[in-house]
Design an enzyme around this catalytic site. Structure first.
Site, mmCIF file in Angstrom:
data_model
loop_
_atom_site.group_PDB
_atom_site.id
_atom_site.type_symbol
_atom_site.label_atom_id
_atom_site.label_comp_id
_atom_site.label_asym_id
_atom_site.label_seq_id
_atom_site.Cartn_x
_atom_site.Cartn_y
_atom_site.Cartn_z
ATOM 1 C CE LYS A 163 40.277 29.837 42.978
ATOM 2 N NZ LYS A 163 41.645 29.719 43.538
ATOM 3 C CD GLU A 213 42.870 33.038 43.380
ATOM 4 O OE1 GLU A 213 43.322 32.620 42.311
ATOM 5 O OE2 GLU A 213 43.063 32.469 44.466
#
Length: 346
Positions: A63, A204
């Site tokens: 991500k 993340e």
């Protein structure tokens, strides 16, 4: 010596031009019309999940923490559009220059503009700083483009094609080690193990995408996101002044949507950097209002209230039963043209 042959002029002016009658198309032959290139495509968005999906139907990627953009290439001209459809070509010169060199006549490539830290991790704070901070207008020469989907290619709309095939074409389109652009690699791993590794590395989170899915705009469930730490966007509705804190802000007060209304969800008092916080306070002071824009249930006094215009990106570990953020950390202000979605309470 032979006399030169007398030739007829290619174009005669004493009679009209005529062409041969066109033959009728053989219906047995394939007809491959070119698809019109969309001026803009609403992006496919990932649905937040607590755990990664299981099974071979899913592809996994890192991500990336940046600004979602689409790179449009049309006969040598490059346009870079934000998620909200704003033209940011001038703000990402390195990405635009790299896109011009790709071996393609027409294309729409979906991806993320990011700035990488020394460990190769995308860092939203570094990206925002490179763009001039809150509501800045600077150009970012540090941002690169992480490409993860191909929507249009050489005259053909690929959105109805399955994801695995679109990504295969995209990977071939981007040469290895191209400055300014990189391909978001598929990571072959079991979802839970990959999430654990991503979290240990300080990322993340991860994205899971159904390998056979077409490209559907909006949050349809074909793409899923699983985060190591919660990170969402909230309205800034005021701040608590402080003479001891960086930039004069002790904490920011935040709000989220509940239905059509906005409600107070707590505050954030860590993660500030002095130069950016001074600019933020100046912006908030221009948005001052006498009364709180929401029903305020906190205990803080002497709050400077502001119109709910600026949107902050905030990391947090959890939420209380009342919906208040716990262990929140400020990451930066989203640009209005980024069209970030403000968090919605269930």
């Amino acid at each position: 010596m032979k006399k030169p042959r007398k030739t007829q002029p290619l174009l005669r002016h004493d009679e009209p031009l005529r062409s041969r009658a066109r033959r009728r198309r053989d219906p047995a032959q394939p007809n491959l019309p070119l698809d019109p290139m969309p001026d803009r495509v609403e992006p496919c968005l990932a649905l937040l999940k607590a755990r990664p999906p299981k099974g071979d139907d899913w592809l996994f990627e890192v991500k990336w923490d940046g600004y979602r953009i689409a790179v449009h290439i049309e006969l040598g001209r490059v346009r870079i559009l934000t998620r909200g459809g704003h033209d940011w070509t001038h703000r990402f010169p390195t990405i635009a220059a790299a896109a011009e060199k790709l071996p393609v006549a027409t294309a729409i490539i979906d991806g993320e503009a990011v700035v990488l830290d020394e460990q190769g991790r995308s860092d939203f704070g570094l990206l925002q700083k490179s763009l001039g901070g809150a509501s800045g207008s600077a150009k970012s020469s540090d941002a690169i483009f992480v490409a993860f989907d191909l929507l249009y290619f050489d005259g053909h709309d690929l959105r109805s094609m399955e994801l695995s095939s679109r990504r295969h074409v995209l990977e071939d389109l981007i040469p290895a080690e191209t400055p300014g652009i990189m391909f978001s690699e598929t990571i072959e791993a079991e979802g839970d193990a990959l999430l654990a590794s991503a979290c240990n590395f300080g990322l993340e989170g991860i994205i899971a995408k159904h390998r056979d899915s077409s490209y559907r705009s909006g949050r349809q469930g074909d793409w899923l996101k699983v985060k190591c730490v919660q990170s969402d966007s909230f309205f800034i509705i005021g701040y608590e002044p402080s003479t001891n804190a960086l930039g004069g802000i002790g904490s920011l007060l935040l709000a989220a949507y509940r239905g059509d209304d906005i409600v107070y969800v707590g505050s954030v008092g860590t993660g500030f950097k002095e130069a950016q916080t001074k600019k933020l306070r100046a912006l908030l002071d221009r948005l001052k209002c006498k009364r709180p824009p929401v029903v305020y249930t906190g205990a803080r006094k002497n709050i400077v209230w502001a119109q709910p215009t600026l949107i902050a990106e905030v990391e947090y570990r959890a939420r209380t039963l009342e919906g208040k953020l716990r262990h929140a950390s400020y990451k930066g202000v989203r640009d209005v043209q980024d069209n970030a979605e403000v968090y919605r309470l269930c």
